[in-house]
Design a protein around this motif. Structure first.
Motif, short mmCIF file in Angstrom:
data_model
loop_
_atom_site.label_atom_id
_atom_site.label_comp_id
_atom_site.label_asym_id
_atom_site.label_seq_id
_atom_site.Cartn_x
_atom_site.Cartn_y
_atom_site.Cartn_z
N ALA A 134 0.81 -1.21 0.00
CA ALA A 134 0.00 0.00 0.00
C ALA A 134 0.85 1.27 0.00
O ALA A 134 0.33 2.35 0.17
CB ALA A 134 -0.91 0.00 1.22
N ASN A 135 2.14 1.14 -0.22
CA ASN A 135 3.03 2.29 -0.23
C ASN A 135 2.83 3.07 -1.53
O ASN A 135 3.31 2.68 -2.59
CB ASN A 135 4.48 1.83 -0.09
N VAL A 136 2.13 4.18 -1.45
CA VAL A 136 1.76 4.96 -2.62
C VAL A 136 3.00 5.54 -3.30
O VAL A 136 3.09 5.58 -4.52
CB VAL A 136 0.76 6.08 -2.24
N LYS A 137 3.98 6.00 -2.50
CA LYS A 137 5.20 6.58 -3.07
C LYS A 137 5.92 5.57 -3.97
O LYS A 137 6.34 5.90 -5.07
CB LYS A 137 6.14 7.03 -1.96
N GLU A 138 6.07 4.34 -3.49
CA GLU A 138 6.76 3.31 -4.28
C GLU A 138 5.96 2.97 -5.53
O GLU A 138 6.54 2.79 -6.60
CB GLU A 138 7.00 2.06 -3.43
N PHE A 140 3.93 4.94 -7.17
CA PHE A 140 4.04 6.06 -8.10
C PHE A 140 5.40 6.05 -8.79
O PHE A 140 5.50 6.29 -9.99
CB PHE A 140 3.81 7.38 -7.37
N LYS A 141 6.47 5.78 -8.03
CA LYS A 141 7.81 5.71 -8.63
C LYS A 141 7.86 4.65 -9.73
O LYS A 141 8.45 4.87 -10.78
CB LYS A 141 8.86 5.36 -7.56
N HIS A 142 7.24 3.52 -9.46
CA HIS A 142 7.23 2.41 -10.41
C HIS A 142 6.49 2.82 -11.69
O HIS A 142 6.99 2.58 -12.80
CB HIS A 142 6.55 1.20 -9.74
N ILE A 143 5.35 3.44 -11.56
CA ILE A 143 4.57 3.88 -12.72
C ILE A 143 5.31 4.98 -13.47
O ILE A 143 5.36 4.99 -14.71
CB ILE A 143 3.17 4.35 -12.28
N ALA A 144 5.92 5.93 -12.75
CA ALA A 144 6.66 7.02 -13.38
C ALA A 144 7.86 6.49 -14.15
O ALA A 144 8.17 6.97 -15.26
CB ALA A 144 7.09 8.03 -12.33
N LEU A 145 8.55 5.50 -13.61
CA LEU A 145 9.69 4.90 -14.30
C LEU A 145 9.25 4.24 -15.60
O LEU A 145 9.89 4.41 -16.64
CB LEU A 145 10.38 3.88 -13.39
N TYR A 146 8.14 3.50 -15.55
CA TYR A 146 7.59 2.88 -16.77
C TYR A 146 7.25 3.96 -17.80
O TYR A 146 7.59 3.84 -18.98
CB TYR A 146 6.35 2.05 -16.44
N PHE A 147 6.60 5.01 -17.35
CA PHE A 147 6.19 6.09 -18.25
C PHE A 147 7.41 6.71 -18.92
O PHE A 147 7.45 6.91 -20.13
CB PHE A 147 5.41 7.15 -17.47
N LYS A 148 8.43 7.00 -18.13
CA LYS A 148 9.64 7.65 -18.67
C LYS A 148 10.36 6.74 -19.65
O LYS A 148 10.82 7.18 -20.70
CB LYS A 148 10.56 8.04 -17.51
N LYS A 149 10.44 5.47 -19.34
CA LYS A 149 11.18 4.52 -20.18
C LYS A 149 10.46 4.26 -21.49
O LYS A 149 11.12 4.07 -22.52
CB LYS A 149 11.37 3.21 -19.42
#
Length: 167
Positions: A134-138, A140-149
């Motif tokens: 349930a760690n929202v920060k982690e 979000f980081k995961h989704i942002a990394l996918y988006f950037k890549k």
């Protein structure tokens, strides 16, 4: 095939010096078949055997991941070209895998048709899996990394070509 499976996933009773503490990895987790003698085996936990085989296949699959997504991306790109040829017909100029300069890493697809330019970047990267924690920060980081890549890099490559047309 059975002998290979048994050799890979079985363990024999021997004197070990590598298992010193109870926090060390449990060998039965990685080899859940106990080899009694050359012809007798005991499966200590059938669910653990299934989990171990799944884990090994997953680890093996990780080494194939990059070539798989590269091949999937190429297939997607070729499929895009086929659809564009079918839709626009012979009057369209379609460039598949082109470069805009010597230092360019390459673009995917460019369609020129009666004053229309379509700049397409095919991306077939791995989509992020849902997070179990349930760690929202982690998450979000995961989704942002996918988006950037994937998505962001596709946009940047296509935008470079657009800027060349604008100039």
């Amino acid at each position: 095939k059975i002998n290979s499976l048994l050799n890979y996933f079985s363990i024999q009773r021997v004197e070990r010096s590598d298992y010193l503490f109870y926090t060390s990895p449990n060998l039965f987790i990685h080899k859940p078949i106990y080899n009694i003698d050359s012809e007798n085996y005991v499966i200590t936990d059938t669910k653990q055997l299934i989990n171990t085989i799944y884990k090994e296949l997953t680890e093996f699959g990780k080494s194939l991941e990059e070539p798989y997504y590269k091949r999937r991306g190429k297939f997607l790109q070729d499929k895009i070209v086929d659809v564009l040829r079918h839709f626009f017909g012979e009057g369209a100029f379609i460039y598949n895998e082109y470069k805009t300069s010597k230092n360019d890493s390459g673009q995917d697809v460019l369609l020129l048709y009666k004053g229309l330019a379509l700049i397409l970047e095919a991306k077939a990267g791995k989509e992020p899996e849902p997070r179990r924690n349930a760690n929202v920060k982690e998450s979000f980081k995961h989704i942002a990394l996918y988006f950037k890549k994937n998505i962001q890099s596709g946009y940047e490559k296509a935008n470079r070509v657009k800027e060349l047309f604008d100039n």
